[in-house]
Design a protein around this motif. Sequence first.
Motif, PDB file in Angstrom:
ATOM      1  N   THR A 173       0.816  -1.214   0.000  1.00 34.40           N
ATOM      2  CA  THR A 173       0.000   0.000   0.000  1.00 34.40           C
ATOM      3  C   THR A 173       0.850   1.265   0.000  1.00 34.40           C
ATOM      4  OG1 THR A 173      -1.711  -1.162   1.240  1.00 34.40           O
ATOM      5  CG2 THR A 173      -1.802   1.241   1.249  1.00 34.40           C
ATOM      6  N   THR A 174       0.483   2.210  -0.878  1.00 36.55           N
ATOM      7  CA  THR A 174       1.122   3.534  -0.868  1.00 36.55           C
ATOM      8  C   THR A 174       0.130   4.616  -0.435  1.00 36.55           C
ATOM      9  OG1 THR A 174       0.622   3.787  -3.233  1.00 36.55           O
ATOM     10  CG2 THR A 174       2.807   2.930  -2.649  1.00 36.55           C
ATOM     11  N   GLN A 175      -1.124   4.491  -0.887  1.00 28.32           N
ATOM     12  CA  GLN A 175      -2.159   5.457  -0.512  1.00 28.32           C
ATOM     13  C   GLN A 175      -3.430   4.693  -0.162  1.00 28.32           C
ATOM     14  OE1 GLN A 175      -1.389   8.587  -0.313  1.00 28.32           O
ATOM     15  NE2 GLN A 175       0.524   8.632  -1.462  1.00 28.32           N
ATOM     16  N   VAL A 176      -4.150   5.184   0.834  1.00 28.36           N
ATOM     17  CA  VAL A 176      -5.370   4.511   1.271  1.00 28.36           C
ATOM     18  C   VAL A 176      -6.442   5.532   1.620  1.00 28.36           C
ATOM     19  CG1 VAL A 176      -4.720   4.438   3.699  1.00 28.36           C
ATOM     20  CG2 VAL A 176      -6.235   2.658   2.771  1.00 28.36           C
ATOM     21  N   ALA A 177      -7.707   5.078   1.571  1.00 30.29           N
ATOM     22  CA  ALA A 177      -8.857   5.906   1.969  1.00 30.29           C
ATOM     23  C   ALA A 177      -8.896   7.237   1.206  1.00 30.29           C
ATOM     24  CB  ALA A 177      -8.834   6.134   3.477  1.00 30.29           C
ATOM     25  N   ASP A 178      -8.827   8.369   1.913  1.00 27.72           N
ATOM     26  CA  ASP A 178      -8.997   9.685   1.285  1.00 27.72           C
ATOM     27  C   ASP A 178      -7.796  10.149   0.478  1.00 27.72           C
ATOM     28  OD1 ASP A 178     -11.533   9.873   2.329  1.00 27.72           O
ATOM     29  OD2 ASP A 178     -10.902  10.980   4.113  1.00 27.72           O
ATOM     30  N   ASP A 179      -6.713   9.381   0.473  1.00 27.36           N
ATOM     31  CA  ASP A 179      -5.510   9.781  -0.261  1.00 27.36           C
ATOM     32  C   ASP A 179      -5.375   9.091  -1.614  1.00 27.36           C
ATOM     33  OD1 ASP A 179      -4.675  11.481   1.804  1.00 27.36           O
ATOM     34  OD2 ASP A 179      -3.727   9.823   2.870  1.00 27.36           O
ATOM     35  N   THR A 180      -6.287   8.179  -1.948  1.00 24.18           N
ATOM     36  CA  THR A 180      -6.193   7.455  -3.215  1.00 24.18           C
ATOM     37  C   THR A 180      -6.581   8.355  -4.385  1.00 24.18           C
ATOM     38  OG1 THR A 180      -8.465   6.659  -3.099  1.00 24.18           O
ATOM     39  CG2 THR A 180      -6.755   5.293  -2.038  1.00 24.18           C
ATOM     40  N   LYS A 181      -6.230   7.919  -5.596  1.00 25.53           N
ATOM     41  CA  LYS A 181      -6.599   8.683  -6.784  1.00 25.53           C
ATOM     42  C   LYS A 181      -8.115   8.741  -6.949  1.00 25.53           C
ATOM     43  CE  LYS A 181      -2.467   8.291  -9.650  1.00 25.53           C
ATOM     44  NZ  LYS A 181      -2.243   9.760  -9.586  1.00 25.53           N
ATOM     45  N   LEU A 182      -8.792   7.659  -6.568  1.00 25.48           N
ATOM     46  CA  LEU A 182     -10.252   7.653  -6.650  1.00 25.48           C
ATOM     47  C   LEU A 182     -10.848   8.728  -5.750  1.00 25.48           C
ATOM     48  CD1 LEU A 182     -12.727   6.139  -7.836  1.00 25.48           C
ATOM     49  CD2 LEU A 182     -12.702   4.726  -5.779  1.00 25.48           C
ATOM     50  N   ALA A 183     -10.327   8.858  -4.539  1.00 22.17           N
ATOM     51  CA  ALA A 183     -10.803   9.886  -3.613  1.00 22.17           C
ATOM     52  C   ALA A 183     -10.482  11.283  -4.142  1.00 22.17           C
ATOM     53  CB  ALA A 183     -10.180   9.682  -2.239  1.00 22.17           C
ATOM     54  N   GLN A 184      -9.333  11.446  -4.789  1.00 26.31           N
ATOM     55  CA  GLN A 184      -8.956  12.742  -5.348  1.00 26.31           C
ATOM     56  C   GLN A 184      -9.914  13.146  -6.462  1.00 26.31           C
ATOM     57  OE1 GLN A 184      -4.841  12.515  -6.539  1.00 26.31           O
ATOM     58  NE2 GLN A 184      -4.158  11.865  -4.515  1.00 26.31           N
ATOM     59  N   ILE A 185     -10.303  12.174  -7.293  1.00 28.90           N
ATOM     60  CA  ILE A 185     -11.254  12.460  -8.366  1.00 28.90           C
ATOM     61  C   ILE A 185     -12.587  12.900  -7.780  1.00 28.90           C
ATOM     62  CG2 ILE A 185     -12.608  11.419 -10.231  1.00 28.90           C
ATOM     63  CD1 ILE A 185     -10.176   9.648 -10.828  1.00 28.90           C
ATOM     64  N   LYS A 186     -13.022  12.219  -6.727  1.00 28.65           N
ATOM     65  CA  LYS A 186     -14.283  12.582  -6.079  1.00 28.65           C
ATOM     66  C   LYS A 186     -14.219  14.010  -5.536  1.00 28.65           C
ATOM     67  CE  LYS A 186     -15.385  10.986  -2.008  1.00 28.65           C
ATOM     68  NZ  LYS A 186     -15.760  10.070  -0.903  1.00 28.65           N
TER      69      LYS A 186
END
Length: 215
Positions: A173-186
């Motif tokens: 894991t490098t990014q999780v929860a609110d730090d993922t690219k998916l969360a950034q797009i949201k």
Amino acid sequence: MGLDPLNLPTALAVASLILGGYPIVKSAIKTLLIPDLNVDTLVSIAAISATVVGAYREAATVIFIMLLGEFLEGVTVGKTRKAIASLIQLSPKTAWVRRENKEVQVPIEDVKPREVVIVKPGERIPVDGKIISGCASINQSTLTGESIPVEKETGDKVYCGTFNESGSCEIETTQVADDTKLAQIKRLILEAQAEKSPIQRVTDRFARYFIRPSS
């Protein structure tokens, strides 16, 4: 020019002016009390002035154009909300991690950076990270728009919300929860929804200048 009760188009224009103009005038009054002059204020002044001189159809046309714009904006906001809901559904709520040589399922919020996550066939990847063991065929269409799955192997990066169609892998894991690219797009979608469009900002600035009291 007075209102001719036998003139049906004019009567309809007056009716639509009253029904459609009320929320716009109400919004304009609120902005005047703040005070914060915007396009609602300008439209209200235009509609009221046209009504005073008997130009009922013209006043109704101004209100109709304003309401049409608000309707189209509402449609756009609705689509944005659906897009956000779809993104939320892509993010798994739990993850399988390796702890003390055992595979345990934990809430996604409990996964830590550099922790090893196990992803099996038919599962969505719950974190951003790098494959350290195994290989998988990953469907990334939700993030990249690629129409076919991408073969991933040791050393390749993978992202939260993408779908593992076949193969098993272990991910550091490098990014999780609110730090993922998916969360950034949201977040970007939410920020874009919250901000006024460029044309709306220009219109509001024009309205302030146009109706600013002369000194």
